[in-house]
Design an enzyme around this catalytic site. Structure first.
Site, PDB file in Angstrom:
ATOM      1  N   CYS A 162       0.879  -1.251   0.045  1.00  0.00           N
ATOM      2  CA  CYS A 162      -0.058  -0.092   0.004  1.00  0.00           C
ATOM      3  C   CYS A 162       0.739   1.130  -0.012  1.00  0.00           C
ATOM      4  O   CYS A 162       0.361   2.255   0.134  1.00  0.00           O
ATOM      5  CB  CYS A 162      -0.930   0.007   1.131  1.00  0.00           C
ATOM      6  N   HIS A 302      -2.351   7.490   6.596  1.00  0.00           N
ATOM      7  CA  HIS A 302      -2.797   6.233   5.882  1.00  0.00           C
ATOM      8  C   HIS A 302      -4.177   5.655   6.440  1.00  0.00           C
ATOM      9  O   HIS A 302      -5.017   5.147   5.494  1.00  0.00           O
ATOM     10  CB  HIS A 302      -1.725   5.171   6.455  1.00  0.00           C
ATOM     11  N   GLU A 313      -0.905   4.181  13.989  1.00  0.00           N
ATOM     12  CA  GLU A 313      -0.471   5.392  13.287  1.00  0.00           C
ATOM     13  C   GLU A 313      -0.749   6.763  14.054  1.00  0.00           C
ATOM     14  O   GLU A 313      -0.076   7.635  14.187  1.00  0.00           O
ATOM     15  CB  GLU A 313      -1.304   5.515  12.139  1.00  0.00           C
ATOM     16  N   LYS A 340      -9.652   7.893   2.773  1.00  0.00           N
ATOM     17  CA  LYS A 340      -9.837   6.465   2.495  1.00  0.00           C
ATOM     18  C   LYS A 340     -11.273   6.273   3.091  1.00  0.00           C
ATOM     19  O   LYS A 340     -11.920   5.457   2.707  1.00  0.00           O
ATOM     20  CB  LYS A 340      -9.008   5.516   3.104  1.00  0.00           C
ATOM     21  N   HIS A 345      -9.675   2.164   0.178  1.00  0.00           N
ATOM     22  CA  HIS A 345      -8.369   1.859   0.208  1.00  0.00           C
ATOM     23  C   HIS A 345      -7.927   1.322  -1.142  1.00  0.00           C
ATOM     24  O   HIS A 345      -8.131   0.325  -1.532  1.00  0.00           O
ATOM     25  CB  HIS A 345      -7.958   0.825   1.376  1.00  0.00           C
ATOM     26  N   PHE A 404       1.988  -3.839   3.779  1.00  0.00           N
ATOM     27  CA  PHE A 404       2.226  -5.255   4.392  1.00  0.00           C
ATOM     28  C   PHE A 404       3.681  -5.401   4.361  1.00  0.00           C
ATOM     29  O   PHE A 404       4.363  -4.856   3.249  1.00  0.00           O
ATOM     30  CB  PHE A 404       1.369  -6.249   3.836  1.00  0.00           C
TER      31      PHE A 404
END
Length: 418
Positions: A162, A302, A313, A340, A345, A404
């Site tokens: 991502c 994010h 975060e 998002k 996403h 990831f």
């Protein structure tokens, strides 16, 4: 070292096909989520996604060329054409020799892969399309853009989950800074709303299961969040050296002043404790830009709407920005939002689309809200601009992208004062 500015933007998102449509929908706090229409999702626990609506690829691509490409490549070509047109970009033969393209893609042509496997099993190997591999492999987004626009410099794909699109912009910025190119077309793309795409994330318990309320499903930093909503689309930016942009009198959205990248080196999917890796990426971006933390007015988080990720975060942002994020008066503190919440996403495209949103925020002085943030998680105690957009002069904006494998990227886009 050359300074780098943004002179063109192109967006294909679940909120609209075009930068203006996507931007206005964000400011109006509209959601692009809905029931999955690209395949029969009846058997799935998750039956919602944020799809690009009304996509007509022939607006941007010759019909005869569509057989060469997966949907993620179509989106990229559409966004790239809009960005190049927006920048009014024209290249001399000499400039085209070094003008490059870097497009981040997290997964690639998964829809084509699934269809090809079905053809193989049902009709045999001799019925596989010769365009199957060029449609599947992630670097053909950049390759097709390069061919379409005569970009004969560097041409490659960043694949970092991502963070792919954000890394593409950061690396393209470095090429210009080092004087190895004066123009770069950079961004991200993804189109993974497929049985394997949804099923795979579903199996990881990463997705929201609010099938009865798709528009309320993505709710970053809200106490009731239960996972993210898969989106699709593309964001492409035209980056130029400040020297070139000034010489041709280009309109400048923002300057890319900071780029930070790090690794958690911690876990397959979970962020490191207290977002330690994210902290290092943000601090690196601040150091690269020479901008003090308390000069950053907006941060595009994010913010995926996952229970663990949003908390880590939040801790990372608080650690990096201190009282600027936690204790300042509303008018002067750091404003943060997760777009998002509205467009889902976009995976490999997310970082590029969100960098473009930061450029628009810097130019227009409006911060998009976080939709569905109605019951703030006490473990996420920052100012996440809930529900309604706000106006302010944005001098510097940061965009966070994490993926990831523990990959982290932070970008800073700054107001260009001439």
């Amino acid at each position: 070292m050359e300074r780098v500015v943004v002179t063109g933007l192109g967006l294909v998102t679940p909120l609209g096909i075009g930068t203006a449509d996507s931007w206005q929908a964000l400011l109006a706090a509209k959601s692009g989520a809905g029931p999955v229409t690209q395949f029969d999702a009846t058997a799935f626990r998750v039956r919602i996604a944020a799809e690009v609506k009304g996509w007509e690829p022939t607006r941007f691509i010759e019909k005869k060329k569509l057989k060469e490409m997966d949907r993620f490549i179509e989106f990229t070509l559409g966004a790239a054409k809009m960005a190049v047109d927006d920048a009014r970009l024209e290249l001399s033969d000499a400039e085209s020799e070094t003008a490059g393209c870097i497009i981040g893609v997290g997964i690639g042509g998964i829809a084509t892969f699934e269809k090809t496997k079905q053809v193989l099993m049902e009709r045999g190997p001799h019925k596989i399309s010769p365009y199957a591999i060029p449609s599947i492999i992630a670097n053909l987004a950049a390759g097709q853009v390069s061919m379409s626009h005569g970009l004969r410099g560097v041409n490659f794909c960043t694949t970092s989950a991502c963070a792919s699109g954000a890394h593409a912009i950061g690396e393209a910025t470095e090429w210009i800074r080092r004087g190895r190119a004066s123009v770069m077309v950079a961004g991200g793309a993804e189109a993974s709303i497929t049985p394997v795409g949804i099923g795979g994330f579903e199996a990881m318990f990463a997705l929201s299961k609010r099938n009865d309320d798709p528009q309320g499903a993505s709710r970053p930093f809200d106490r009731g969040r239960d996972g993210f909503v898969v989106g699709e689309g593309s964001g492409v930016l035209v980056l130029e050296s400040l020297t070139r942009a000034r010489n041709r009198g280009a309109s400048i959205y923002a300057e890319v002043t900071g780029y930070g990248a790090s690794s958690d080196a911690h876990h397959l999917t979970q962020p490191s404790p207290n977002g330690e890796g994210a902290q290092r990426a943000m601090r690196m971006a601040l150091a690269d830009s020479g901008v003090c933390a308390d000069a950053v007015d907006y941060l595009n988080a994010h913010g995926t709407s996952t229970p663990v990720g949003d908390i880590q975060e939040s801790k990372a942002i608080a650690a990096v920005f201190g009282t600027h994020a936690t204790e300042s008066a509303v008018a002067t503190r750091l404003w943060i939002s997760s777009t998002k919440s509205m467009m889902g996403h976009l995976l490999g495209a997310a970082g590029a689309v969100e960098a473009a949103i930061c450029a628009l925020t810097v130019r227009h002085g409006v911060v998009p809200p976080t939709l569905n943030l109605v019951d703030s998680d006490p473990e996420c105690p920052l100012d996440y601009v809930p529900l309604v957009a706000r106006e302010r002069r944005v001098r510097h904006a940061m965009s966070n992208s994490f993926g990831f494998g523990g990959t982290n990227c932070a970008l800073i886009l700054s107001h260009f004062d001439g």
